[in-house]
Scaffold this active site. Sequence first.
Site, PDB file in Angstrom:
ATOM      1  N   ASN A   9     -47.955 -47.084  79.595  1.00  0.00           N
ATOM      2  CA  ASN A   9     -47.028 -46.469  78.643  1.00  0.00           C
ATOM      3  C   ASN A   9     -47.665 -45.168  78.158  1.00  0.00           C
ATOM      4  OD1 ASN A   9     -45.409 -45.757  76.503  1.00  0.00           O
ATOM      5  ND2 ASN A   9     -45.996 -47.491  75.198  1.00  0.00           N
ATOM      6  N   TRP A  10     -47.077 -44.073  78.578  1.00  0.00           N
ATOM      7  CA  TRP A  10     -47.682 -42.776  78.234  1.00  0.00           C
ATOM      8  C   TRP A  10     -47.291 -42.291  76.843  1.00  0.00           C
ATOM      9  CZ3 TRP A  10     -47.071 -39.535  83.394  1.00  0.00           C
ATOM     10  CH2 TRP A  10     -47.846 -40.158  84.382  1.00  0.00           C
ATOM     11  N   LYS A  11     -46.385 -43.007  76.200  1.00  0.00           N
ATOM     12  CA  LYS A  11     -45.939 -42.616  74.857  1.00  0.00           C
ATOM     13  C   LYS A  11     -45.495 -41.143  74.871  1.00  0.00           C
ATOM     14  CE  LYS A  11     -48.855 -46.239  73.108  1.00  0.00           C
ATOM     15  NZ  LYS A  11     -49.629 -46.811  72.013  1.00  0.00           N
ATOM     16  N   HIS A  95     -41.306 -51.798  71.083  1.00  0.00           N
ATOM     17  CA  HIS A  95     -42.713 -51.409  70.896  1.00  0.00           C
ATOM     18  C   HIS A  95     -43.011 -51.300  69.402  1.00  0.00           C
ATOM     19  CE1 HIS A  95     -46.418 -49.117  71.033  1.00  0.00           C
ATOM     20  NE2 HIS A  95     -46.557 -49.558  72.280  1.00  0.00           N
ATOM     21  N   GLU A  97     -44.523 -49.172  67.779  1.00  0.00           N
ATOM     22  CA  GLU A  97     -44.301 -47.829  67.218  1.00  0.00           C
ATOM     23  C   GLU A  97     -42.817 -47.617  66.912  1.00  0.00           C
ATOM     24  OE1 GLU A  97     -46.438 -45.888  70.376  1.00  0.00           O
ATOM     25  OE2 GLU A  97     -48.241 -46.865  69.620  1.00  0.00           O
ATOM     26  N   GLU A 167     -48.558 -57.326  72.050  1.00  0.00           N
ATOM     27  CA  GLU A 167     -49.402 -56.197  71.656  1.00  0.00           C
ATOM     28  C   GLU A 167     -49.739 -56.325  70.176  1.00  0.00           C
ATOM     29  OE1 GLU A 167     -48.928 -52.637  74.480  1.00  0.00           O
ATOM     30  OE2 GLU A 167     -47.386 -52.424  72.965  1.00  0.00           O
ATOM     31  N   GLY A 173     -54.391 -48.598  70.225  1.00  0.00           N
ATOM     32  CA  GLY A 173     -54.981 -47.280  69.975  1.00  0.00           C
ATOM     33  C   GLY A 173     -56.207 -47.302  69.081  1.00  0.00           C
ATOM     34  N   SER A 213     -55.568 -51.565  73.565  1.00  0.00           N
ATOM     35  CA  SER A 213     -56.909 -51.143  73.972  1.00  0.00           C
ATOM     36  C   SER A 213     -57.399 -51.821  75.259  1.00  0.00           C
ATOM     37  CB  SER A 213     -57.903 -51.343  72.827  1.00  0.00           C
ATOM     38  OG  SER A 213     -57.532 -50.540  71.714  1.00  0.00           O
ATOM     39  N   GLY A 234     -51.903 -48.154  77.119  1.00  0.00           N
ATOM     40  CA  GLY A 234     -51.552 -46.869  76.517  1.00  0.00           C
ATOM     41  C   GLY A 234     -52.543 -45.795  76.937  1.00  0.00           C
ATOM     42  N   GLY A 235     -53.528 -45.535  76.087  1.00  0.00           N
ATOM     43  CA  GLY A 235     -54.480 -44.443  76.293  1.00  0.00           C
ATOM     44  C   GLY A 235     -55.103 -44.399  77.679  1.00  0.00           C
TER      45      GLY A 235
END
Length: 250
Positions: A9-11, A95, A97, A167, A173, A213, A234-235
Amino acid sequence: MRRPLLAGNWKMHTNILEAYLLVAEIGKCAAGLNDRDVILAPPNVALNAVSRVLLDSDVLLASQNVCWAEEGAFTGEISPAMVKSAGAVASIIGHSERRQIFHEDDEMINKRVLGAVEYGLIAIFCIGETLEERESDTTFDILEAQIRKGLAGVTAEAMKNMVVAYEPVWAIGTGKTASKEQAQEVHAFIRKLLAEIYEKAIADSVRILYGGSVKPDNVDELMAQPDIDGALVGGAALNAESFCRIINFN
Ligand code: 13P
């Protein structure tokens, strides 16, 4: 029995050119990995461009959210049909977010889930507790409510297109991954709940991803847990080398 699924997921990162270049690199290292699924969720605006790089590849695409309606007055939204026409087969829904920053509640997330499965998209349905909820020992109540409300009206047949992503919000993150024991405990709980709501055969076939993470140095031990069927990253999915290591987990 359950095919591993590694999703990135590149957000809200990468412009279209950067997305194109990153997808090309990941596509190369995913070539020949035919015992697992790899899905990338670039920003929605880049979906169509990157789908062209992936024409000869097994890497699949997801949108980062999806609306329930086919079209209409929904400024800022993307419909299931649009997601499909841009070359994606899946959508991330619920998600944390979206829940926290944009105040999407369980009812809205449920509508998105129903819309996605109605149009034949794979729904990557996210749930997770906050640190406060974990510390006050309400993790399982919170997750149960999110699942029951988020999956309301989803038929047993439609469960074939559902993926659940656990998650924990405190792990997203932050570099603080849930331990493999913590993650396995929750995944087993989710599977048991799905067996209660549906039936054991369905619960046994639904893929449950862990997110929060996930990195090259913890993916192997997470993936070794019996109820962890994949990762939502993510990251570490924004760097070809680290995501390639993750999709090549041992
Ligand atoms: P990180 O891997 O950066 O913690 O993000 C996880 C996530 O939110 C994926 O959807």
